[in-house]
Structure formats: structure tokens, C-alpha cells
Design a protein around this motif. Structure first.
Motif, PDB file in Angstrom:
ATOM      1  N   THR A  69       0.862  -1.182   0.000  1.00 34.23           N
ATOM      2  CA  THR A  69       0.000   0.000   0.000  1.00 34.23           C
ATOM      3  C   THR A  69       0.904   1.239   0.000  1.00 34.23           C
ATOM      4  O   THR A  69       2.069   1.151   0.406  1.00 34.23           O
ATOM      5  CB  THR A  69      -0.861   0.037   1.266  1.00 34.23           C
ATOM      6  OG1 THR A  69       0.029   0.040   2.395  1.00 34.23           O
ATOM      7  CG2 THR A  69      -1.764  -1.175   1.365  1.00 34.23           C
ATOM      8  N   PRO A  70       0.384   2.395  -0.423  1.00 37.81           N
ATOM      9  CA  PRO A  70       1.236   3.605  -0.415  1.00 37.81           C
ATOM     10  C   PRO A  70       1.822   3.896   0.968  1.00 37.81           C
ATOM     11  O   PRO A  70       2.996   4.244   1.089  1.00 37.81           O
ATOM     12  CB  PRO A  70       0.270   4.710  -0.849  1.00 37.81           C
ATOM     13  CG  PRO A  70      -0.800   4.007  -1.614  1.00 37.81           C
ATOM     14  CD  PRO A  70      -0.942   2.652  -0.999  1.00 37.81           C
ATOM     15  N   GLY A  71       1.002   3.720   2.001  1.00 35.68           N
ATOM     16  CA  GLY A  71       1.505   3.965   3.360  1.00 35.68           C
ATOM     17  C   GLY A  71       2.597   2.971   3.716  1.00 35.68           C
ATOM     18  O   GLY A  71       3.596   3.314   4.351  1.00 35.68           O
ATOM     19  N   GLY A  72       2.386   1.709   3.318  1.00 36.55           N
ATOM     20  CA  GLY A  72       3.379   0.667   3.557  1.00 36.55           C
ATOM     21  C   GLY A  72       4.682   0.974   2.837  1.00 36.55           C
ATOM     22  O   GLY A  72       5.766   0.679   3.338  1.00 36.55           O
ATOM     23  N   ARG A  73       4.583   1.600   1.670  1.00 35.84           N
ATOM     24  CA  ARG A  73       5.796   1.954   0.922  1.00 35.84           C
ATOM     25  C   ARG A  73       6.626   2.958   1.709  1.00 35.84           C
ATOM     26  O   ARG A  73       7.840   2.877   1.770  1.00 35.84           O
ATOM     27  CB  ARG A  73       5.428   2.581  -0.429  1.00 35.84           C
ATOM     28  CG  ARG A  73       5.031   1.547  -1.435  1.00 35.84           C
ATOM     29  CD  ARG A  73       4.624   2.220  -2.734  1.00 35.84           C
ATOM     30  NE  ARG A  73       3.748   1.299  -3.436  1.00 35.84           N
ATOM     31  CZ  ARG A  73       2.930   1.641  -4.402  1.00 35.84           C
ATOM     32  NH1 ARG A  73       2.869   2.900  -4.784  1.00 35.84           N
ATOM     33  NH2 ARG A  73       2.173   0.742  -4.974  1.00 35.84           N
ATOM     34  N   ILE A  74       5.927   3.938   2.311  1.00 36.10           N
ATOM     35  CA  ILE A  74       6.659   4.928   3.107  1.00 36.10           C
ATOM     36  C   ILE A  74       7.367   4.214   4.254  1.00 36.10           C
ATOM     37  O   ILE A  74       8.544   4.461   4.522  1.00 36.10           O
ATOM     38  CB  ILE A  74       5.711   6.013   3.673  1.00 36.10           C
ATOM     39  CG1 ILE A  74       5.023   6.748   2.533  1.00 36.10           C
ATOM     40  CG2 ILE A  74       6.479   6.982   4.553  1.00 36.10           C
ATOM     41  CD1 ILE A  74       4.020   7.796   3.012  1.00 36.10           C
ATOM     42  N   LEU A  95       2.971  -5.382   7.265  1.00 39.43           N
ATOM     43  CA  LEU A  95       2.666  -4.648   6.040  1.00 39.43           C
ATOM     44  C   LEU A  95       1.390  -5.208   5.435  1.00 39.43           C
ATOM     45  O   LEU A  95       0.945  -6.288   5.816  1.00 39.43           O
ATOM     46  CB  LEU A  95       3.814  -4.812   5.028  1.00 39.43           C
ATOM     47  CG  LEU A  95       5.169  -4.215   5.400  1.00 39.43           C
ATOM     48  CD1 LEU A  95       6.253  -4.720   4.470  1.00 39.43           C
ATOM     49  CD2 LEU A  95       5.107  -2.689   5.364  1.00 39.43           C
ATOM     50  N   ARG A 104      -6.626  -6.211   0.122  1.00 38.86           N
ATOM     51  CA  ARG A 104      -5.376  -6.194   0.882  1.00 38.86           C
ATOM     52  C   ARG A 104      -5.174  -7.492   1.635  1.00 38.86           C
ATOM     53  O   ARG A 104      -6.151  -8.076   2.122  1.00 38.86           O
ATOM     54  CB  ARG A 104      -5.401  -5.058   1.895  1.00 38.86           C
ATOM     55  CG  ARG A 104      -5.354  -3.699   1.249  1.00 38.86           C
ATOM     56  CD  ARG A 104      -5.494  -2.640   2.309  1.00 38.86           C
ATOM     57  NE  ARG A 104      -5.193  -1.327   1.745  1.00 38.86           N
ATOM     58  CZ  ARG A 104      -4.701  -0.323   2.454  1.00 38.86           C
ATOM     59  NH1 ARG A 104      -4.464  -0.481   3.743  1.00 38.86           N
ATOM     60  NH2 ARG A 104      -4.453   0.833   1.893  1.00 38.86           N
TER      61      ARG A 104
END
Lengths: 394, 269
Positions: A69-74, A95, A104
Motif C-alpha cells: 500500500t502507499p503507506g506501507g511503501r513509506i 505490512l 489487501r
């Protein structure tokens, strides 16, 4: 060896020498290998099934972060990747993988970084575990923790609000009389204490000063404390003598459906030629201390029956004159009974502290409270109320 | 408490050298610079520290009000600079600390000689024509991700946060604490980091600035690095071959080489 046991041994051996490809492809967790900068070079069947993509869509085409997810990428870029470079491994990173259909999959990830003989990163191996249920449980735990924290905060603020109704925020300004007071709740202040004080005008020229302590703590005690404080105010309208006010209070408490009792020191003050004339009544309360000149503090009144227990108590009265320069200190038992381990604060320390702070009412209150709190390492086990009045020099 | 203790300041290199102050980014601590900082310790006075809440910093120095904005963290940097009486500072900031450095510079420009910004971003969230790389809901999703990851070890990390000189294993523990942060602080710091908009401040930076931009950095894409270069007057940008967001770990030699000419060049105006 029987033929049966031979057969079983052969069976177990066949299990041990499981086809390594199957062992990898069908392992009960996802396996991936990536280049040091994350491009997936190999992944097993379990992982492909979870993600919902064929090997051809993944290998060489996607990086591990592309599946997050985008948040997980950060999180991956700011925590996971640096930590992996630093320690050559990371464990139990939570994650969410994003499947090909957009759903997800919460996972826990362990990874190791393999280096060549020169120490250069060669390959990252990642094991992925389905953590759907665990994550749901964790979220429930987190929500419960947040709920507990917010209800604790509400309890704190309720206690503060309630306490403020028992203690005037600042004593009133009275011409030719200095008044200072302080209140410190016990412990962390979550629980409402039973100590209170009040200073209010009575009649045209008189003032009433009262300090008291309702036994017990908590909401029940606070209810009684509010009753006591307002009863005293009401009784002071019709009665001049402190002893009559205490008698009335005793009757109200007896009739109230509580078995709580209290101690009170109550004083009616009237301005006279060069100071104040005071009538003091006490019910089971520590003696107020008169501080005059350099002399040792002198107890005034004190004692008497507890209020709210006996049917027909009688309360003695003491009269005194307060002259310019005099200070009168009223306090609750949280002061002399302050404890450090098995040590009591005690009267001796109280008197010594008073002699160091006889400058003004504010100095006396501030110095005494600070000293009692210091003695108890800032963690008083009982609440503390201190009130001082002083007659300024003309 | 003095700033050295509060922020776990470590100083190496010649005392008379020009001060070079390294600030780590979100999620890490000063260990982040272990492959880069030593390369400058021959001729610079190298100063490392941990942002409050991270690594070996003193947790009690965290103030929810002061640290509710990046300016609070910039004030921490200035506190270190003042306490160590640093002048002509070469400030090297990674990620959010590049912006913390910019804010500190805008407040007291006379203290700074040069700024090096590694993977800077003044705004992570897309807004009209500006491309920061993320949507607001991505940031909320990341906060969620933080919560899940801090769940397991919030209590276990406490000993590493408290400094204790009597314990010889401390050095090891501090390395182990790398990337660890007090969960509450981490959450608030994440909010401040990813929701702040520092774009208006960039044009006010007057100290010569070098932007180091990685290829393929998810956190700070090339367009963002370019924006920073275009907005800070007179700044330059060097593209690194290194990928990812942490070139000081993935490509320390390239990072050192890219900085060397700039920081050893003549003094800035």
C-alpha cells in the motif's frame, strides 16, 4: 523388522526427501528473492496465489514495494529498507500486500540480506506470512487501549472538575487581611479527595474561613464534601457562632444517607480597631497555629468531636485577636501525616517549616506545601489543604 | 538538561575543524551516517545527534507543543548549535531533516555556511500542479502501518532510550535501537513530517545549498528534488545513481563523493 515397519520407514524417508521444488513452491508461507534494490527475481507459488499474479507478471517486472500500500511503501523506505541495510535482517514487519484484485492481505515479513565475499549486497530473501487474523486482533487491542486511555483521561478531567467545585480557585480579596490557600490532591490526582476550604463574607462586616476534611476519597466523598461546604455557607447566614454552625452541620450529616463524617475548623472574623477579632470552633480538626513575632507557633482551639457521628455533640469556641504581623495557619491532616516510607512528616517538621516561612500568608502556604511535597517525593498519599490568613502591618 | 545529553550529541574530528552537523531523517537515528560521516572527520569537526524521541535522545525532552511543528525540531538544532557555539556550519540533513535545516537556516542564517539536503521534500502531498508523490489518505495509511509495527516492542525499547553509563552493552543497544522510536513520538513526528508544507520557507534560504537526489526515490521523487533546487535561490542538484531513499546506506561512497567537492569548496557568502 516387519514388513509393516519397513513400509513406514520408507514412507517417512520419502517425506524427508520431499521434492525441493515442491517444498519451495508449496511452502505454507510466501517466499521471494529480490535484487538489493528490490526487484523480484523469484517467488514461490504460495506467494503468487496470494497476490493473484503469474510469475511472468512479477519476476523482473515488479519490486517488492510495488506490491505494498502507499503507506506501507513509506514505512518500507523509511524503516524497513534502512534497517535491512544496517542489520542484514528485519523481522516481524507488519505490512499490507495489495492483491491483483485490489484487496489487501495483511502480512508479517521477515527478510535477510545476503552479501558476497566482498560484503556487497547480493540478494534479499523475504518470507511472508499471512497475518489476517492476528492483525484484526491487534487492531482490536489497539482500539481497546485507546478506549482505555481516553476513558482514563475523562476520569482525570472529571476529577479535576469535581475538585474545582470543592475549592475556590483563588481566595477572595479582603481589605486588611491577606489570605493564601493551596490544595494538592493525593497521588496522581485521578481520585477526588475529601479536603476542602472556603472563605466567604457573612453579614455586613464578617468573614467566615473554613477548612475541613471529609473521610474517604472518590466520588462518594466528593458528594459529601459538596454538601458540607454548602451547608456551612447556608448555616452561616443564620448563625453567628461557629459552634452553632458545627452543630447544624452535624445534624445535616447525621440525617444524610451517608456514614461519612468530617473534621472542620471554622472561624468567624470581624474587623476591630487595629486587627481582627476571631471566634474559632473545631470539630475533630487539627489545631490552627498562631504565628506571632519570633515566638513558637501557638495552637489555638482544635480537637472537639468529629462531625457526623454523635447525636448531641458540643463544640467549644476559642476567641483570639489577630494583630498586625500575625499569621494564622489552618491545615488538614495530610500535612502532619505526610509519609515517606515509614517516616511521618510530623509536628516537629511542621513547626520548623513554619519558622522558615513566616514572612507572609503566601510565603507560609507556598513554603509549607513545597516542603510537605518534597518530603513525600512529590507523591503525597493523602490530599493536602493549607490556608493562612495574615494581618498586614498598617 | 544540556543539549548534548538531550540529543545524544557525539563529536569527532579536529576541534578546530569547520563544524559539519549531520541530521538523520524520519524513522532512523544518527547511526544512519556511520558510512558517510567518518569520511569527513579528518578535516571537519563532525557532529552527530538524534532527533528527540529517536535513538539515544532523552525522551523527557519531547514536548508535544514544541514538537507539534517542524520549527520545534529546528529550534532543537539551533539549541545544539548555540550550546556548542558552532559557526560556519555545514549542515547535512536527510529527508525531513533537510527541511528542519532549512527552517533553522531561515531563523539564524548567520550560523550556516552550507546546506546539503539528501532526499529533501518540502511537501509530500500532491496539491494542484505540485506533485509531492502522495495523497493525504496514503499518509493516514502510513500512520496505521506505524501503529501495527510499533505494537510489539513499545515496552522492549524503553531501556535503549534511557541513557545509562553503567551499562557496557549500551553501545550495542543503541545500534539495535536503530530505526526505533518511541511510538507516541513516532506517530506525532510522522504527522508533522508528512503533513507539513515547508514550500513557502524555501525561497527564504540564503545559504548555498546542494540537493542530493536519488534515482527512483519513492519518498522524494526527482520532480520534488528539482522543485527544491528551483525554489532555493542559487542551489544546485546532483543526481545520484543510488536508488531508494537512503543513499548514505545503499551507496555511501557515491554520497560522500557527491558532497565532497561542495563542502570542501570555498566558503559560501
Amino acid at each position: 523388522m516387519t514388513s509393516e515397519s519397513l513400509a513406514r520407514e520408507a514412507f517417512l524417508e520419502a517425506l524427508v526427501y520431499d521434492d525441493p521444488v515442491q517444498l519451495y513452491e508449496r511452502a505454507p508461507c510466501g517466499f521471494l528473492s529480490t535484487t538489493p534494490d528490490g526487484v523480484i527475481v523469484k517467488c514461490n507459488g504460495t506467494f503468487r496465489t496470494w497476490i493473484g499474479l503469474e510469475a511472468g507478471d512479477i519476476v523482473g517486472k515488479l519490486s517488492f514495494v510495488d506490491l505494498l500500500t502507499p503507506g506501507g511503501r513509506i514505512y518500507h523506505e523509511t524503516h524497513y529498507a534502512p534497517s535491512l541495510k544496517m542489520h542484514d535482517s528485519v523481522r516481524e514487519i507488519a505490512l499490507d500486500l495489495v492483491r491483483s484484485d485490489g484487496r489487501r492481505l495483511p502480512v508479517l515479513v521477515n527478510a535477510t540480506l545476503d552479501r558476497d565475499i566482498d560484503g556487497r549486497p547480493r540478494v534479499i530473501r523475504i518470507a511472508v506470512f499471512d497475518a489476517t487474523e492476528r492483525r484484526r486482533y491487534e487492531r482490536e487491542l489497539l482500539r481497546a487501549k485507546e478506549a482505555a486511555e481516553s476513558s482514563e483521561e475523562r476520569a482525570h478531567s472529571l476529577a479535576r472538575t469535581l475538585q474545582q467545585t470543592l475549592i475556590p480557585p483563588t481566595p477572595p480579596t479582603i481589605p486588611l487581611l491577606d489570605v493564601a490557600a493551596a490544595y494538592r490532591p493525593a497521588g496522581d490526582g485521578v481520585e477526588v479527595g475529601g479536603d476542602f476550604y472556603d472563605v466567604f463574607p457573612a453579614g455586613h462586616e464578617d468573614w467566615v474561613v473554613v477548612i475541613g476534611d471529609v473521610c474517604g476519597k472518590g466520588v462518594d466523598a466528593a458528594v459529601v464534601t459538596a454538601l458540607v461546604r454548602h451547608t456551612v455557607r447556608a448555616l452561616a447566614v443564620g448563625h453567628d457562632e461557629p459552634s452553632r454552625i458545627l452543630e447544624g452541620l452535624n445534624e445535616v450529616l447525621l440525617q444524610h444517607e451517608t456514614d461519612r463524617f468530617c473534621t472542620v475548623a471554622l472561624m468567624r472574623l470581624r474587623r476591630d480597631s487595629d486587627g481582627w477579632y476571631a471566634v474559632l470552633g473545631t470539630g475533630g480538626h487539627p489545631s490552627p497555629l498562631l504565628v506571632r513575632g519570633d515566638a513558637a507557633p501557638e495552637p489555638c482551639g482544635g480537637g472537639g468531636p468529629l462531625i457526623g457521628i454523635f447525636d448531641h455533640p458540643s463544640f467549644a469556641e476559642t476567641t483570639l485577636r489577630l494583630l498586625p504581623g500575625d499569621l494564622l495557619l489552618l491545615y488538614t491532616d495530610g500535612v502532619p501525616e505526610g509519609r515517606r516510607d515509614s517516616d511521618l512528616y510530623g509536628d516537629e517538621r511542621l513547626l520548623a517549616t513554619i519558622s522558615r516561612h513566616r514572612g507572609s500568608a503566601a510565603d507560609l502556604v507556598g513554603g509549607l506545601v513545597a516542603d510537605v511535597l518534597d518530603f513525600q517525593r512529590q507523591d503525597p498519599r493523602d490530599d493536602i489543604a493549607v490556608l493562612a490568613i495574615g494581618v498586614p502591618h498598617a | 538538561m544540556d543539549a548534548r545529553t538531550k540529543f545524544n550529541v557525539t563529536v569527532t574530528g579536529p576541534a578546530e575543524g569547520q563544524p559539519m552537523l549531520f541530521a538523520h531523517g524520519f524513522g532512523c537515528d544518527q547511526n544512519m551516517w556511520r558510512h558517510v560521516a567518518p569520511a569527513f572527520a579528518d578535516d571537519f569537526r563532525v557532529i552527530l545527534f538524534d532527533l528527540v524521541g529517536a535513538g539515544g535522545s532523552d525522551l523527557s525532552a519531547y514536548d508535544p507543543v514544541r514538537h507539534a511543528t517542524l520549527q520545534g525540531y529546528a529550534d532543537d538544532v539551533l539549541e545544539i548549535i548555540r550550546e556548542l557555539d558552532l559557526r560556519d556550519v555545514v549542515f547535512v540533513g536527510h529527508s525531513v531533516s533537510a527541511m528542519i535545516g532549512a527552517l533553522a537556516e531561515v531563523a539564524e542564517p548567520e550560523r550556516f555556511d552550507k546546506l546539503v539536503m539528501v532526499g529533501p521534500s518540502p511537501r509530500y502531498i500532491d496539491e494542484a500542479a505540485y506533485v509531492g508523490g502522495f495523497a493525504e489518505e496514503d499518509i493516514l495509511d502510513m500512520l496505521d502501518s506505524l501503529e501495527s509495527n510499533y505494537l510489539g516492542w513499545s515496552a522492549a525499547m524503553a531501556p535503549a532510550i534511557m541513557s545509562n553509563p553503567d551499562r557496557p552493552e549500551l553501545g550495542e543497544e543503541l545500534t539495535e535501537s536503530f530505526c526505533r522510536m518511541d511510538p507516541t513520538v513516532a506517530r506525532q513526528f510522522a504527522r508533522v513530517t508528512f503533513l507539513t508544507d515547508t514550500r513557502p520557507e524555501l525561497a527564504r534560504v540564503t545559504t548555498p545549498t546542494l540537493v542530493l537526489q536519488c534515482s527512483n526515490d519513492l519518498i522524494a521523487p526527482v520532480a520534488v528534488g528539482t522543485y527544491v533546487r528551483d525554489t532555493i535561490p542559487g542551489s544546485t542538484m546532483t543526481m545520484l545513481e543510488a536508488t531508494g531513499h537512503c543513499p548514505q546506506l545503499s551507496a555511501p561512497h557515491e554520497t560522500v563523493a557527491a558532497m565532497a567537492g561542495f563542502v570542501r569548496g570555498g566558503p559560501g557568502e
